[in-house]
Design a protein around this motif. Structure first.
Motif, mmCIF file in Angstrom:
data_model
loop_
_atom_site.group_PDB
_atom_site.id
_atom_site.type_symbol
_atom_site.label_atom_id
_atom_site.label_comp_id
_atom_site.label_asym_id
_atom_site.label_seq_id
_atom_site.Cartn_x
_atom_site.Cartn_y
_atom_site.Cartn_z
ATOM 1 N N THR A 243 -12.454 3.211 -2.458
ATOM 2 C CA THR A 243 -12.353 4.405 -3.295
ATOM 3 C C THR A 243 -10.953 4.978 -3.156
ATOM 4 O O THR A 243 -10.513 5.289 -2.051
ATOM 5 N N MET A 244 -10.255 5.086 -4.268
ATOM 6 C CA MET A 244 -8.891 5.617 -4.292
ATOM 7 C C MET A 244 -8.922 7.020 -4.874
ATOM 8 O O MET A 244 -9.417 7.228 -5.985
ATOM 9 N N THR A 245 -8.436 7.985 -4.121
ATOM 10 C CA THR A 245 -8.398 9.372 -4.584
ATOM 11 C C THR A 245 -6.964 9.742 -4.942
ATOM 12 O O THR A 245 -6.066 9.645 -4.106
ATOM 13 N N GLN A 246 -6.766 10.134 -6.186
ATOM 14 C CA GLN A 246 -5.434 10.472 -6.679
ATOM 15 C C GLN A 246 -5.346 11.970 -6.975
ATOM 16 O O GLN A 246 -6.234 12.541 -7.593
ATOM 17 N N LYS A 247 -4.255 12.574 -6.522
ATOM 18 C CA LYS A 247 -3.933 13.941 -6.911
ATOM 19 C C LYS A 247 -2.930 13.844 -8.054
ATOM 20 O O LYS A 247 -1.814 13.362 -7.868
#
Length: 295
Positions: A243-247
């Motif tokens: 899971t990649m979380t991008q801001k």
């Protein structure tokens, strides 16, 4: 995300691992829009279903560097795994060129970055942010990151202007000749003769965990393929889940990554589908194009 002794982080989860859903897990799926005139591959008979600072970098840049450098995790995982080879003996089968598709429907994303072909011009909405995050995850997890020129173009295209420079420097050091050797590639990042290098990320779903007019945080649940397909490969193509979380920040009339982070899983239990041989995997990678994703 914690970094390992090698500086790239821990190995991503594999099928068969724990897959407890985090609190608030959203089961809404990412929609993949098919091109005009393309039939539903499943046909009409488908059955209905129910921070501190370090190394001179600011904390924001450090998070960004860590977030994208961990995209190397899967490659390092199979680089450290010995033995095993793909079963088929011929890798010279069909060489159909993989062509990307374009989304259709109401207000599709029609723009593309001229240097990379990555979708651009996402809507200034929460759904637009999720669409951007999905397409950026695909670009950052692809084999283009293993070539200097294309990596530079990708990083510049999907990141904010203030985040890209520090990330470029860190990635240039990370994608070293020694790293390529450990992965099984030539020192310039190319695949050895007779082998096909595979690095492809496929978003499974997205979830916006925060949203405002100028900023958004989007988690992209992904599966990925990484390895070398071909006779005698000791780094066979394997599947990963992360899971990649991008801001994201609204910059220049589009969403761009200000920082990112990644963790393993959730990974489903492995099914009983027999593993494909080298020729079949090679032909699939060369023959099946990726999608432009829309939420």
């Amino acid at each position: 995300m914690s970094l390992g002794d090698d500086g790239y982080g821990q190995e991503p989860g594999r099928p068969g691992g724990d897959y407890d859903e985090p609190a608030g897990f959203d089961r809404h799926l990412t929609r993949t829009r098919l091109p005009e005139g393309e039939a539903d591959p499943y046909g009409p008979n488908r059955r209905p279903r129910g921070g501190g600072r370090g190394g001179g970098l600011s904390s924001r840049h450090l998070i960004t560097v860590v977030g994208v450098v961990v995209l190397l995790i899967a490659a390092i995982a199979f680089a450290n795994r010995g033995g095993g080879s793909s079963s088929d003996s011929d890798t010279s089968g069909g060489k159909a060129s993989a062509q990307p598709t374009a989304p259709t429907g109401v207000k599709p994303v029609t723009g593309k970055d001229g240097a990379t072909g990555i979708a651009s011009g996402f809507a200034h909405t929460e759904q637009g942010a999720q669409s951007a995050a999905s397409n950026y995850a695909v670009a950052l997890g692809g084999d283009g990151m293993f070539k200097t020129d294309t990596r530079h173009a990708i990083v510049d295209s999907v990141h904010t202007p203030d985040a890209a420079p520090a990330l470029q420097t860190a990635l240039d050091k990370a994608y070293s000749a020694d790293f390529f050797k450990n992965v099984g590639l030539n020192t310039d990042g190319s695949a050895p003769k007779g082998l096909t290098f595979v690095s492809r990320t496929v978003p499974v779903g997205t979830k916006a965990t925060a949203y405002s007019d100028d900023e958004a945080t989007v988690a992209v649940w992904c599966t990925g393929l990484v390895g070398l397909a071909g006779q005698g490969s000791t780094k066979p193509v394997t599947q990963t889940w992360f899971t990649m979380t991008q801001k994201l920040r609204w910059v220049g009339n589009d969403w761009k990554i200000a920082s990112s982070d990644q963790k393993q899983g959730p990974a489903p239990v492995s099914g009983d589908v027999p593993a494909a041989g080298a020729e079949e995997i090679t032909n699939a990678v060369n023959g099946y194009g990726g999608f432009t994703y829309a939420r």
